[in-house]
Design an enzyme around this catalytic site. Structure first.
Site, PDB file in Angstrom:
ATOM      1  N   ASP A   1       3.289   6.124  -5.246  1.00  0.00           N
ATOM      2  CA  ASP A   1       3.348   6.281  -6.708  1.00  0.00           C
ATOM      3  C   ASP A   1       2.472   7.484  -7.081  1.00  0.00           C
ATOM      4  O   ASP A   1       1.255   7.355  -7.238  1.00  0.00           O
ATOM      5  CB  ASP A   1       2.827   4.988  -7.358  1.00  0.00           C
ATOM      6  CG  ASP A   1       2.885   5.059  -8.888  1.00  0.00           C
ATOM      7  OD1 ASP A   1       2.873   3.989  -9.519  1.00  0.00           O
ATOM      8  OD2 ASP A   1       2.918   6.172  -9.435  1.00  0.00           O
TER       9      ASP A   1
ATOM     10  N   GLU B   1      -1.820 -10.872 -11.864  1.00  0.00           N
ATOM     11  CA  GLU B   1      -2.664 -10.965 -10.682  1.00  0.00           C
ATOM     12  C   GLU B   1      -4.118 -11.246 -11.109  1.00  0.00           C
ATOM     13  O   GLU B   1      -4.894 -11.764 -10.321  1.00  0.00           O
ATOM     14  CB  GLU B   1      -2.703  -9.680  -9.825  1.00  0.00           C
ATOM     15  CG  GLU B   1      -1.425  -9.293  -9.156  1.00  0.00           C
ATOM     16  CD  GLU B   1      -1.589  -8.025  -8.310  1.00  0.00           C
ATOM     17  OE1 GLU B   1      -2.663  -7.816  -7.733  1.00  0.00           O
ATOM     18  OE2 GLU B   1      -0.631  -7.240  -8.232  1.00  0.00           O
TER      19      GLU B   1
ATOM     20  N   GLU C   1      -8.376   0.181  -8.937  1.00  0.00           N
ATOM     21  CA  GLU C   1      -7.008   0.237  -9.466  1.00  0.00           C
ATOM     22  C   GLU C   1      -6.496  -1.191  -9.415  1.00  0.00           C
ATOM     23  O   GLU C   1      -6.007  -1.662  -8.419  1.00  0.00           O
ATOM     24  CB  GLU C   1      -6.160   1.170  -8.607  1.00  0.00           C
ATOM     25  CG  GLU C   1      -4.839   1.534  -9.278  1.00  0.00           C
ATOM     26  CD  GLU C   1      -3.821   0.409  -9.178  1.00  0.00           C
ATOM     27  OE1 GLU C   1      -3.891  -0.540  -9.988  1.00  0.00           O
ATOM     28  OE2 GLU C   1      -2.983   0.465  -8.289  1.00  0.00           O
TER      29      GLU C   1
ATOM     30  N   HIS D   1       0.851  -1.209   0.000  1.00  0.00           N
ATOM     31  CA  HIS D   1       0.000   0.000   0.000  1.00  0.00           C
ATOM     32  C   HIS D   1       0.880   1.251   0.000  1.00  0.00           C
ATOM     33  O   HIS D   1       0.579   2.224  -0.687  1.00  0.00           O
ATOM     34  CB  HIS D   1      -0.961  -0.031   1.200  1.00  0.00           C
ATOM     35  CG  HIS D   1      -1.905  -1.189   1.128  1.00  0.00           C
ATOM     36  ND1 HIS D   1      -2.921  -1.273   0.198  1.00  0.00           N
ATOM     37  CD2 HIS D   1      -1.930  -2.350   1.806  1.00  0.00           C
ATOM     38  CE1 HIS D   1      -3.572  -2.412   0.343  1.00  0.00           C
ATOM     39  NE2 HIS D   1      -2.971  -3.097   1.310  1.00  0.00           N
TER      40      HIS D   1
ATOM     41  N   ARG E   1       0.301   7.515 -10.395  1.00  0.00           N
ATOM     42  CA  ARG E   1      -0.858   6.620 -10.232  1.00  0.00           C
ATOM     43  C   ARG E   1      -1.917   7.297  -9.367  1.00  0.00           C
ATOM     44  O   ARG E   1      -3.070   7.452  -9.777  1.00  0.00           O
ATOM     45  CB  ARG E   1      -0.391   5.311  -9.583  1.00  0.00           C
ATOM     46  CG  ARG E   1      -1.489   4.449  -8.988  1.00  0.00           C
ATOM     47  CD  ARG E   1      -0.889   3.445  -7.973  1.00  0.00           C
ATOM     48  NE  ARG E   1      -1.923   2.644  -7.323  1.00  0.00           N
ATOM     49  CZ  ARG E   1      -2.537   2.996  -6.198  1.00  0.00           C
ATOM     50  NH1 ARG E   1      -2.248   4.146  -5.598  1.00  0.00           N
ATOM     51  NH2 ARG E   1      -3.463   2.215  -5.682  1.00  0.00           N
TER      52      ARG E   1
ATOM     53  N   GLU F   1     -16.564 -11.091  -4.730  1.00  0.00           N
ATOM     54  CA  GLU F   1     -17.304 -12.238  -5.267  1.00  0.00           C
ATOM     55  C   GLU F   1     -18.264 -12.819  -4.244  1.00  0.00           C
ATOM     56  O   GLU F   1     -19.214 -13.507  -4.592  1.00  0.00           O
ATOM     57  CB  GLU F   1     -16.319 -13.339  -5.706  1.00  0.00           C
ATOM     58  CG  GLU F   1     -15.502 -13.028  -6.954  1.00  0.00           C
ATOM     59  CD  GLU F   1     -14.249 -12.210  -6.671  1.00  0.00           C
ATOM     60  OE1 GLU F   1     -13.421 -12.082  -7.587  1.00  0.00           O
ATOM     61  OE2 GLU F   1     -14.103 -11.675  -5.540  1.00  0.00           O
TER      62      GLU F   1
ATOM     63  N   GLY G   1     -11.366  -3.133  -4.258  1.00  0.00           N
ATOM     64  CA  GLY G   1      -9.976  -3.366  -3.894  1.00  0.00           C
ATOM     65  C   GLY G   1      -9.400  -2.069  -3.389  1.00  0.00           C
ATOM     66  O   GLY G   1      -8.367  -1.604  -3.839  1.00  0.00           O
TER      67      GLY G   1
END
Ligand SMILES: N=C(N)NC/C=C/[C@H]1O[C@@H](n2cnc3c(N)ncnc32)[C@H](O)[C@@H]1O
Length: 403
Positions: free
Chosen positions: A91, A193, A184, A85, A94, A170, A118
């Site tokens: 970053d 991934e 992201e 994280h 980003r 899910e 996420g």
């Protein structure tokens, strides 16, 4: 012979091809399901496959349970620590891009319901709550970092807008559908991934008709390149170390250093032998999970200068459509002509360098084949040829990322 094991046979899945070397062994291929009757030793098990019995190597087999193939314990375990994280938050290109997306859509986001899939520490959700006035933000995070995300939401006085859900999307039932799904999810070479699968599943279940996906699209970009430093440090080195001839180690070096992609490569513009090209484009509003099994794209590069073709370098970009009609499309670009990000670029070194000249054409295709077993992994295959006055060869190179 062996005594019959009294426990029920266990189903294992082949994670590599095995060719029997004796009548008492069983051959099988990757993806085959093998019934293990007796783990007679650590390395060899007595098994049944297609009606035959024989010994199989245990290291070629993986217990066939859904969990293992997604490696979720390891995956979500990694995201439970701050290391990743911190890397993502540090970053700036980003994180600033996502901030700009929220800020420039602040007006149309008023009263909307947003899902941040996420969310990690919740940075994007906090941008939504602080920079616009959405009705609600559902911050979904499966790892244990979600406990801290709740604290961060409170600490930044966003608890009336941001709702944190600690679960895999899910398995989660949200209070309702959403107008915007922001995430992201991009990994090395865009797809590693394969979190993108979760994003597509979440879109199909929770995004309202006509809702917005952020990113709206994503592209994998490729360029033929030089990699003189990598090649001299890892390959040429063996020619004359300290005046000795270590060149018989070069095939080993090729296998050890160049058989997998180099994921933390930083290509400089002058190493590009031609203009880059987008080889795969994903439309995040229409992409299907089934598309992810195998994605391919063609390329045709015209070499712009004399040099050495060592390989190909790949990176990705992600585009964010505006919620306003005719609004500006924002982009996060992780290529060499943009500010460096934590993804850097990915270098694929070919078997042997090729001298190229201005005007040569390097044409071919790239295929991203998802691993049938390890669902977060893929194999990237290049089929390419050079047509030039000096040389004409067709080659195929495959690189596992990472199994
Ligand atoms: N690789 C980049 N760029 N970002 C990865 C970002 C991954 C983050 O999203 C979470 N995540 C991944 N998949 C799911 C899922 N199915 N449900 C809920 N949370 C999930 C992970 O725990 C990380 O915190």
């Amino acid at each position: 012979m062996h005594e019959e094991e009294n426990s029920a046979p266990e189903e294992f899945i082949g994670i590599a091809n095995f060719q029997a070397s004796g009548a008492d062994q069983l051959s099988f291929s990757t993806g085959d399901r093998v019934l293990v009757h007796n783990k007679s030793s650590a390395d060899w098990w007595w098994a049944e496959f297609q009606g035959c019995y024989g010994y199989v190597p245990s290291s070629y087999l993986q217990l066939d349970t859904e969990e293992d193939v997604w490696q979720d314990d390891e995956y979500f375990g990694n995201y439970g620590t701050l290391r990743l994280h911190l890397e993502m938050l540090s970053d700036k290109p980003r994180t600033e891009t996502y901030r700009q997306v929220i800020l420039s859509n602040s007006a149309p986001l008023r009263g909307k319901v947003i899902m941040d899939l996420g969310c990690g520490t919740g940075i994007i959700s906090l941008f939504c709550a602080c920079l616009s006035q959405p009705a609600a933000v559902y911050a979904v995070e499966a790892s244990s970092v979600a406990e801290y995300t709740c604290a961060l939401v409170k600490q930044n006085r966003c608890e009336n807008v941001v709702k944190v859900f600690q679960a895999r999307i899910e398995e989660l039932t949200l209070p309702g559908k959403v107008d915007v799904l922001v995430s992201e999810w991009m990994g090395n070479c865009l797809l590693f991934e394969f979190m993108v699968e979760s994003v597509v599943l979440a879109r199909d279940r929770w995004l309202k008709q006509g809702g917005m996906m952020w990113p709206s699209s994503a592209c994998l970009t490729l360029v033929p390149c030089q990699a003189l430093t990598d090649y001299s440090e890892k390959m040429d080195f063996w020619d004359r170390p300290y005046g000795l001839d270590f060149s018989c180690l070069k095939p080993l070096a090729q296998k050890e250093f160049f058989s997998k992609p180099k994921f933390n490569h930083q290509i400089v513009p002058e190493d590009c032998l031609s203009a880059p090209s987008d080889v795969i484009t994903l439309n995040m509003h229409t992409l299907q999970v089934s598309d992810l099994e195998k994605l391919s794209g063609n390329f045709s590069f015209t070499v712009e200068k004399f040099g050495t073709l060592h390989g190909f370098t790949a990176w990705f970009s992600a585009q964010f459509q505006s919620l306003e009609k005719d609004g500006t499309v924002l982009e996060l670009n992780t290529g060499p002509h943009s500010e460096l990000t934590h993804w850097k670029q990915t270098l694929f070194m070919l078997d042997s360098p090729v001298t190229v000249h201005e005007g040569d054409c390097i044409a071919g295709s790239i295929t991203l084949q998802r691993n049938p077993i390890w669902r977060r992994h893929m194999t990237i295959t290049f089929q390419w040829s050079i047509n030039s006055t000096k040389v004409s060869q067709v080659q195929t190179n495959s690189f596992p990322m990472w199994r």
